[in-house]
Enzyme design. Structure first.
Site, PDB file in Angstrom:
ATOM      1  N   SER A  99     -16.672 -48.954 -26.590  1.00 32.30           N
ATOM      2  CA  SER A  99     -17.468 -50.160 -26.762  1.00 32.30           C
ATOM      3  C   SER A  99     -18.266 -50.407 -25.496  1.00 32.30           C
ATOM      4  O   SER A  99     -17.734 -50.240 -24.390  1.00 32.30           O
ATOM      5  CB  SER A  99     -16.569 -51.363 -27.052  1.00 32.30           C
ATOM      6  OG  SER A  99     -17.330 -52.548 -27.228  1.00 32.30           O
ATOM      7  N   HIS A 103     -26.288 -55.646 -19.876  1.00 28.63           N
ATOM      8  CA  HIS A 103     -27.072 -56.827 -19.519  1.00 28.63           C
ATOM      9  C   HIS A 103     -28.042 -56.441 -18.403  1.00 28.63           C
ATOM     10  O   HIS A 103     -27.650 -56.347 -17.229  1.00 28.63           O
ATOM     11  CB  HIS A 103     -26.158 -57.963 -19.060  1.00 28.63           C
ATOM     12  CG  HIS A 103     -25.259 -58.493 -20.131  1.00 28.63           C
ATOM     13  ND1 HIS A 103     -25.738 -59.230 -21.191  1.00 28.63           N
ATOM     14  CD2 HIS A 103     -23.909 -58.377 -20.304  1.00 28.63           C
ATOM     15  CE1 HIS A 103     -24.725 -59.570 -21.976  1.00 28.63           C
ATOM     16  NE2 HIS A 103     -23.608 -59.063 -21.469  1.00 28.63           N
ATOM     17  N   HIS A 113     -25.717 -53.678 -27.318  1.00 32.27           N
ATOM     18  CA  HIS A 113     -24.292 -53.450 -27.572  1.00 32.27           C
ATOM     19  C   HIS A 113     -24.154 -52.256 -28.502  1.00 32.27           C
ATOM     20  O   HIS A 113     -24.997 -52.031 -29.379  1.00 32.27           O
ATOM     21  CB  HIS A 113     -23.685 -54.690 -28.240  1.00 32.27           C
ATOM     22  CG  HIS A 113     -22.479 -54.401 -29.084  1.00 32.27           C
ATOM     23  ND1 HIS A 113     -22.577 -54.183 -30.448  1.00 32.27           N
ATOM     24  CD2 HIS A 113     -21.168 -54.279 -28.771  1.00 32.27           C
ATOM     25  CE1 HIS A 113     -21.367 -53.945 -30.932  1.00 32.27           C
ATOM     26  NE2 HIS A 113     -20.503 -54.000 -29.944  1.00 32.27           N
ATOM     27  N   VAL A 116     -18.160 -47.645 -31.393  1.00 31.50           N
ATOM     28  CA  VAL A 116     -17.637 -46.774 -32.448  1.00 31.50           C
ATOM     29  C   VAL A 116     -16.125 -46.744 -32.316  1.00 31.50           C
ATOM     30  O   VAL A 116     -15.586 -46.734 -31.204  1.00 31.50           O
ATOM     31  CB  VAL A 116     -18.225 -45.344 -32.404  1.00 31.50           C
ATOM     32  CG1 VAL A 116     -19.677 -45.344 -32.858  1.00 31.50           C
ATOM     33  CG2 VAL A 116     -18.112 -44.722 -31.019  1.00 31.50           C
ATOM     34  N   GLY A 266      -4.649 -56.248 -25.379  1.00 35.15           N
ATOM     35  CA  GLY A 266      -5.517 -55.406 -24.570  1.00 35.15           C
ATOM     36  C   GLY A 266      -5.775 -56.015 -23.199  1.00 35.15           C
ATOM     37  O   GLY A 266      -5.388 -57.153 -22.910  1.00 35.15           O
TER      38      GLY A 266
END
Length: 306
Positions: A99, A103, A113, A116, A266
């Site tokens: 991911s 910016h 962004h 997968v 996470g």
């Protein structure tokens, strides 16, 4: 070969691709910079698994770019996943993915962004349930039609080998998913989004996921190269920071990936790496009539065909 052996081979192939994808994307982004480098953190999750987070900060082109790999597993699916797929409650799971959120400094370069991912949920005595998901989307502040067209033309080319209906379906899904109901606007100009992809069989689904992941750089870097040399003033910078606030609103209120990451234990710093380093909110902001700032909302933040 047993079914279990094939599953393990498939998982290994996906993980190998994802690690290579993180490498290639970081290399392509670093080439746009002059001297800035990605910092890397390896992390472990108490409940099982971990990841490799890479963040580039304070570059000449990118104010912050984060590209994360994670592979986590556990005995029970998080609530954010079972709410979407209640039949998976009580199954052990593995989830792996890449991911990224970028910016840029220059307000004329869009935020972007991509993601997968692969999930597999298993239960003794039952067939495993697996699927792929992902996509990419573009969030310009001062859009250029040729950039938007290039973005969607690249998405169309990625989808074309997999069926004539794939681009229109996944483009529409992206428009619907990256939408802020409380603002009545899309997050940007869309792109591709897909989830629960397993109906084509593993090989084709995996090939499509690879094409989307590998295609991100082809879609994004030419836009960066065209726009980052453009001069800008404090007005454009202030508007960029204001619009970044919308990005924060979506990620914290609606994004399923953020919820899954936090609920599955996470690494918080890696999950919230998607937040812009600076953003602002302004009460009842209204852009000037017929201004470039008004043009963004009027002409681009509602689904349209390219």
């Amino acid at each position: 070969m047993t079914d279990r052996e094939q599953i393990e081979i498939n998982k290994h192939a996906v993980k190998t691709f994802l690690l290579q994808l993180q490498d290639s994307i970081c290399q392509a982004l670093a080439q746009q910079e002059s001297g800035a480098e990605f910092e890397q953190d390896q992390w472990q999750r108490e409940q099982g698994g971990g990841g490799r987070s890479r963040v580039l900060r304070n570059g000449s082109v990118f104010e912050q770019a984060g590209v994360n790999f994670s592979h986590v597993y556990g005995d029970e699916m998080p609530a954010s996943a079972t709410a979407h797929r209640p039949e998976l409650a009580g199954r052990r799971f593995e989830a792996m993915g890449v991911s990224l959120v970028i910016h840029p400094n220059n307000p004329y370069v869009p935020t972007s962004h991509a993601n997968v991912r692969f999930f597999i949920a298993e239960k003794d005595g039952e067939a495993p349930v697996w699927w792929f998901g992902g996509g990419f989307d573009l969030t310009p502040f001062y859009p250029f039609d040729d950039d938007c067209q290039h973005w969607h033309d690249t998405a169309k080319a990625i989808c074309a080998p997999f069926g004539d209906d794939v681009y229109p379906q996944h483009k529409a899904w992206c428009d619907k998913y990256f939408f802020l109901p409380h603002r009545d606007e899309t997050r940007g100009i869309g792109g591709l989004f897909f989830d629960d992809l397993n109906q084509w069989g593993f090989e084709k689904c995996f090939a499509y996921t690879q094409a989307v992941g590998n295609g991100f750089i082809d879609a994004y870097v030419p836009i960066v190269a065209r726009r980052h040399p453009l001069p800008y003033s404090e007005r454009e910078r202030e508007f960029q920071l204001y619009r970044r606030g919308r990005y924060v609103e979506f990620n914290l209120v609606y994004d399923r990936g953020t919820l899954f990451g936090l609920q599955s234990g996470g690494r918080t710093e890696s999950i919230l790496m998607s937040m812009p380093p600076l953003a602002r909110w302004e009460y009842c902001y209204q852009p000037g009539p017929d201004s470039a700032e008004a043009r963004l909302s009027r002409d681009y933040l509602h689904p349209r065909e390219w």
